[in-house]
Enzyme design. Structure first.
Site, mmCIF file in Angstrom:
data_model
loop_
_atom_site.group_PDB
_atom_site.id
_atom_site.type_symbol
_atom_site.label_atom_id
_atom_site.label_comp_id
_atom_site.label_asym_id
_atom_site.label_seq_id
_atom_site.Cartn_x
_atom_site.Cartn_y
_atom_site.Cartn_z
ATOM 1 N N LYS A 38 42.413 67.964 54.338
ATOM 2 C CA LYS A 38 42.309 68.642 55.724
ATOM 3 C C LYS A 38 41.064 69.109 56.128
ATOM 4 O O LYS A 38 40.864 68.938 57.330
ATOM 5 C CB LYS A 38 43.322 69.916 55.411
ATOM 6 N N TYR A 81 45.126 86.410 52.335
ATOM 7 C CA TYR A 81 45.393 87.264 53.678
ATOM 8 C C TYR A 81 44.764 86.241 54.905
ATOM 9 O O TYR A 81 43.486 86.090 54.160
ATOM 10 C CB TYR A 81 45.158 88.605 53.735
ATOM 11 N N GLY A 139 57.022 64.292 63.572
ATOM 12 C CA GLY A 139 56.944 65.711 62.678
ATOM 13 C C GLY A 139 57.411 66.855 62.921
ATOM 14 O O GLY A 139 58.116 67.151 63.919
#
Length: 365
Positions: A182, A327, A28
């Site tokens: 995830k 953010y 990866g």
């Protein structure tokens, strides 16, 4: 593990010289950098790949190992096969679980193509950890996608930034399946860690990763974004969307710190800042001129509500993700790991230049 103190007085863990460190998903984009750093520091690395016959995929790792003081041993392992990681894990004190599918678009079945490989893969690796007495610490590569689902979630934060206390609670198999994969994989990891008391767990949650790759074969979500900038897809404009961005070398360093810093704990957001898609286009035009169809303007959100479904943007996605700058608070990684983040504009330019040199993107005009 042995406890040492570095020059800054930080307590670090140091594996016994004979104890290998396991890295899953060795070929990866991020994992290759982690392996390079470990080998250059003299560690013995066990690394898993899906197919030992596809030597072109890991030739760069073997070359790095030949020039390093550390040693590299490759093992075949599959995320969806039980006990697949047992052999590679033998004798390891530290496991860096970095293997995970990255399929944001062009998938046929979200559950089979994205969610199951992420969750079941994590479960299989940690089942092997539970069966391997030598393992004391596990570092899992998660994502900022575990901290939020849609950009509109930023409005719920107290300080206009996502931090390690935030969790993605609104993704599902049908809405934002990649972020869902995830967060479900990370939650599975924490559940399995809490069910025992031998090994501890650190999760690394990086933003969109940019920067140089150690091999032209690497695929990542950032490559797809940069290809769209260069192939004309964004010529008419880009949606008003923002990304947290981080250099791949910072992400690799974060994994190394998480592996060896004795008092590291919990989750770590790894982000060097935020750029909009339009800002990314402007930066690339400043550096590469007008030979590419880099975006020059935002397309209005209203346009995507009408035409978005034709190009894969659902109306829900448009409503919840366009028009909300996001953010991320990376103070924990700065304070505890001492990371001084690369300039993300430079990372963007360096990454695009490499894709150009490797022929992954081609001049448009």
């Amino acid at each position: 593990m042995h406890i040492l103190e570095n020059n800054n007085g930080l307590k670090m863990t140091s594996p016994q010289n004979t104890a290998p460190i396991l890295v899953t998903g060795a070929t990866g984009y991020i994992a290759s950098w982690v392996i390079q750093k470990l080998l250059q520091q003299g560690h013995h690395v066990h690394a898993t790949v899906r197919d030992l016959n596809k030597k072109s995929g890991f030739a760069h790792l073997e070359k790095i190992a030949a020039q390093s003081t550390g040693t590299l041993k490759l093992f075949k392992a599959n995320l969806l096969e039980k006990n697949s990681f047992d052999e590679a894990m033998q004798g390891c004190e530290i496991v860096l679980h970095m293997a995970s599918p990255f399929v944001v678009t062009n998938f046929k079945d979200a559950v089979k193509d994205i969610i199951e490989p992420a969750v079941l893969g994590t479960e299989n690796v940690l089942n092997s950890v539970n069966q391997t007495e030598s393992v004391e610490r596990v570092v899992v590569t998660s994502s900022i996608a575990s901290t939020y689902s849609d950009a509109i979630d930023i409005l719920k934060t107290e300080n206009n930034a996502f931090d390690e206390s935030h969790w993605n609670t609104s993704s599902s198999e049908t809405h934002q399946p990649y972020p869902y994969s995830k967060v479900m994989a990370e939650r599975k990891a924490w559940d399995m860690q809490k069910a025992q008391n031998r090994w501890d767990l650190i999760c690394i949650n990086p933003a969109l990763v940019l920067g140089p790759s150690l091999t032209p074969n690497t695929q990542s979500g950032s490559v797809e974004v940069l290809q769209q900038f260069s192939n004309g897809m964004t010529l008419l404009g880009v949606p008003p969307m923002w990304n947290g961005i981080v250099d791949v070398r910072d992400v690799a360093d974060a994994h190394i710190h998480a592996a060896f810093k004795a008092d590291a704990q919990g989750r770590y957001i790894i982000s060097g800042g935020t750029l909009s898609l339009l800002e990314m286009g402007k930066i690339l035009r400043q550096n590469f001129g007008h030979k590419f169809p880099f975006p020059r303007n935002h397309l209005p959100k209203a346009a995507f509500k009408i035409f978005g479904p034709l190009v894969g943007f659902s109306k829900d996605f448009v409503e919840l993700n366009m028009g909300y700058p996001i953010y991320f608070n990376a103070d924990k990684s700065k304070q505890e790991f001492g990371i001084e983040y690369y300039n993300i504009e430079s990372s963007l330019v360096e990454h695009f230049q490499q894709l150009l040199d490797d022929g992954v993107v081609k001049k448009y005009l």
